[in-house]
Design a protein around this motif. Structure first.
Motif, short mmCIF file in Angstrom:
data_model
loop_
_atom_site.label_atom_id
_atom_site.label_comp_id
_atom_site.label_asym_id
_atom_site.label_seq_id
_atom_site.Cartn_x
_atom_site.Cartn_y
_atom_site.Cartn_z
N ASP A 38 -21.75 5.56 -11.68
CA ASP A 38 -20.84 4.43 -11.87
C ASP A 38 -20.81 3.47 -10.68
OD1 ASP A 38 -19.57 6.14 -10.12
OD2 ASP A 38 -17.65 6.15 -11.19
N LYS A 39 -21.75 3.65 -9.73
CA LYS A 39 -21.71 2.82 -8.52
C LYS A 39 -23.03 2.14 -8.19
CE LYS A 39 -18.09 5.58 -6.41
NZ LYS A 39 -17.74 6.50 -5.36
N VAL A 40 -24.03 2.25 -9.07
CA VAL A 40 -25.35 1.67 -8.77
C VAL A 40 -25.96 1.10 -10.05
CG1 VAL A 40 -27.69 2.17 -7.94
CG2 VAL A 40 -25.74 3.34 -6.89
N PHE A 41 -26.63 -0.06 -9.93
CA PHE A 41 -27.44 -0.62 -11.01
C PHE A 41 -28.89 -0.56 -10.57
CE2 PHE A 41 -23.39 -2.48 -12.19
CZ PHE A 41 -23.42 -2.37 -13.57
N LEU A 42 -29.77 -0.22 -11.51
CA LEU A 42 -31.20 -0.08 -11.26
C LEU A 42 -31.94 -1.28 -11.84
CD1 LEU A 42 -31.56 3.62 -12.45
CD2 LEU A 42 -31.20 2.82 -10.10
N TYR A 43 -32.89 -1.84 -11.09
CA TYR A 43 -33.70 -2.97 -11.55
C TYR A 43 -35.17 -2.65 -11.35
CZ TYR A 43 -29.45 -5.69 -11.74
OH TYR A 43 -28.20 -6.14 -12.07
N GLY A 53 -25.71 -1.44 -5.29
CA GLY A 53 -24.58 -0.56 -5.52
C GLY A 53 -23.63 -0.46 -4.36
N LEU A 54 -22.58 0.29 -4.60
CA LEU A 54 -21.57 0.55 -3.58
C LEU A 54 -22.09 1.67 -2.69
CD1 LEU A 54 -18.73 -0.28 -2.68
CD2 LEU A 54 -17.85 1.56 -4.12
N PRO A 55 -22.28 1.42 -1.39
CA PRO A 55 -22.79 2.46 -0.51
C PRO A 55 -21.86 3.67 -0.44
CG PRO A 55 -22.95 0.31 0.54
CD PRO A 55 -22.12 0.14 -0.71
N GLY A 56 -22.43 4.79 -0.07
CA GLY A 56 -21.69 6.04 0.02
C GLY A 56 -20.45 5.95 0.89
N SER A 57 -20.49 5.12 1.92
CA SER A 57 -19.35 4.97 2.82
C SER A 57 -18.22 4.19 2.17
CB SER A 57 -19.77 4.26 4.11
OG SER A 57 -20.08 2.91 3.84
N GLY A 58 -18.52 3.50 1.07
CA GLY A 58 -17.53 2.66 0.42
C GLY A 58 -17.51 1.24 0.94
N ALA A 59 -18.05 1.01 2.12
CA ALA A 59 -18.09 -0.33 2.71
C ALA A 59 -19.42 -0.98 2.35
CB ALA A 59 -17.94 -0.25 4.23
N ALA A 60 -19.39 -2.26 2.04
CA ALA A 60 -20.61 -2.96 1.67
C ALA A 60 -20.71 -4.30 2.38
CB ALA A 60 -20.66 -3.16 0.16
N PRO A 61 -20.88 -4.28 3.70
CA PRO A 61 -21.08 -5.55 4.40
C PRO A 61 -22.45 -6.13 4.01
CG PRO A 61 -21.50 -3.73 5.88
CD PRO A 61 -21.00 -3.14 4.59
N SER A 62 -22.61 -7.43 4.12
CA SER A 62 -23.91 -8.02 3.78
C SER A 62 -24.95 -7.49 4.75
CB SER A 62 -23.85 -9.54 3.85
OG SER A 62 -24.00 -9.99 5.18
N SER A 63 -26.17 -7.50 4.30
CA SER A 63 -27.27 -7.04 5.16
C SER A 63 -27.84 -8.24 5.91
CB SER A 63 -28.34 -6.35 4.32
OG SER A 63 -28.78 -7.20 3.28
#
Length: 124
Positions: A38-43, A53-63
């Motif tokens: 429920d936290k990742v989409f595959l392309y 997706g939402l990283p395991g840490s829960g935080a998703a800062p831009s790369s």
């Protein structure tokens, strides 16, 4: 042959990010292959190669500082990638056009809704 098995980019708002990638990558013939949990989409074209997706840490800062480049088959595909991405909530980071740093290069750059930088390239 690619040197990567896959690329993962973090996104805090999966609905906004999947809408963006459905449009921008769809213009390149890359499909949303569905969710992975429920936290990742595959392309990918035929197998998962790009994950959002939402990283395991829960935080998703831009790369910031990272750019993921997608192969396009023509300048028209690059144009469609850019237009679809902007229409789907992305922002312009470099309009479609020739790139003088590589002979025959034609590219466009976008920021996705999470702030990640992506581009499409073709060579004529």
């Amino acid at each position: 042959n690619s040197v990567f098995s896959h690329v993962f980019l973090g996104a805090a708002d999966l609905q906004k990010s999947s809408a963006f990638y459905n449009a921008a990558l769809g213009a390149l013939g890359i499909k949303n292959l569905g969710p992975f949990g429920d936290k990742v989409f595959l392309y990918g074209r035929d197998k998962p190669a790009f994950l959002v997706g939402l990283p395991g840490s829960g935080a998703a800062p831009s790369s910031n500082g990272v750019t993921v480049g997608f192969a396009a088959s023509s300048p028209a595909e690059v144009d469609a990638f850019h237009a679809a991405g902007v229409a789907a909530g992305g922002s312009d980071e470099g309009k479609p056009g020739p790139r003088s740093h590589l002979p025959g290069a034609y590219a466009a750059y976008l920021r996705d809704p999470a702030g990640n930088k992506v581009c499409a390239y073709t060579f004529t």
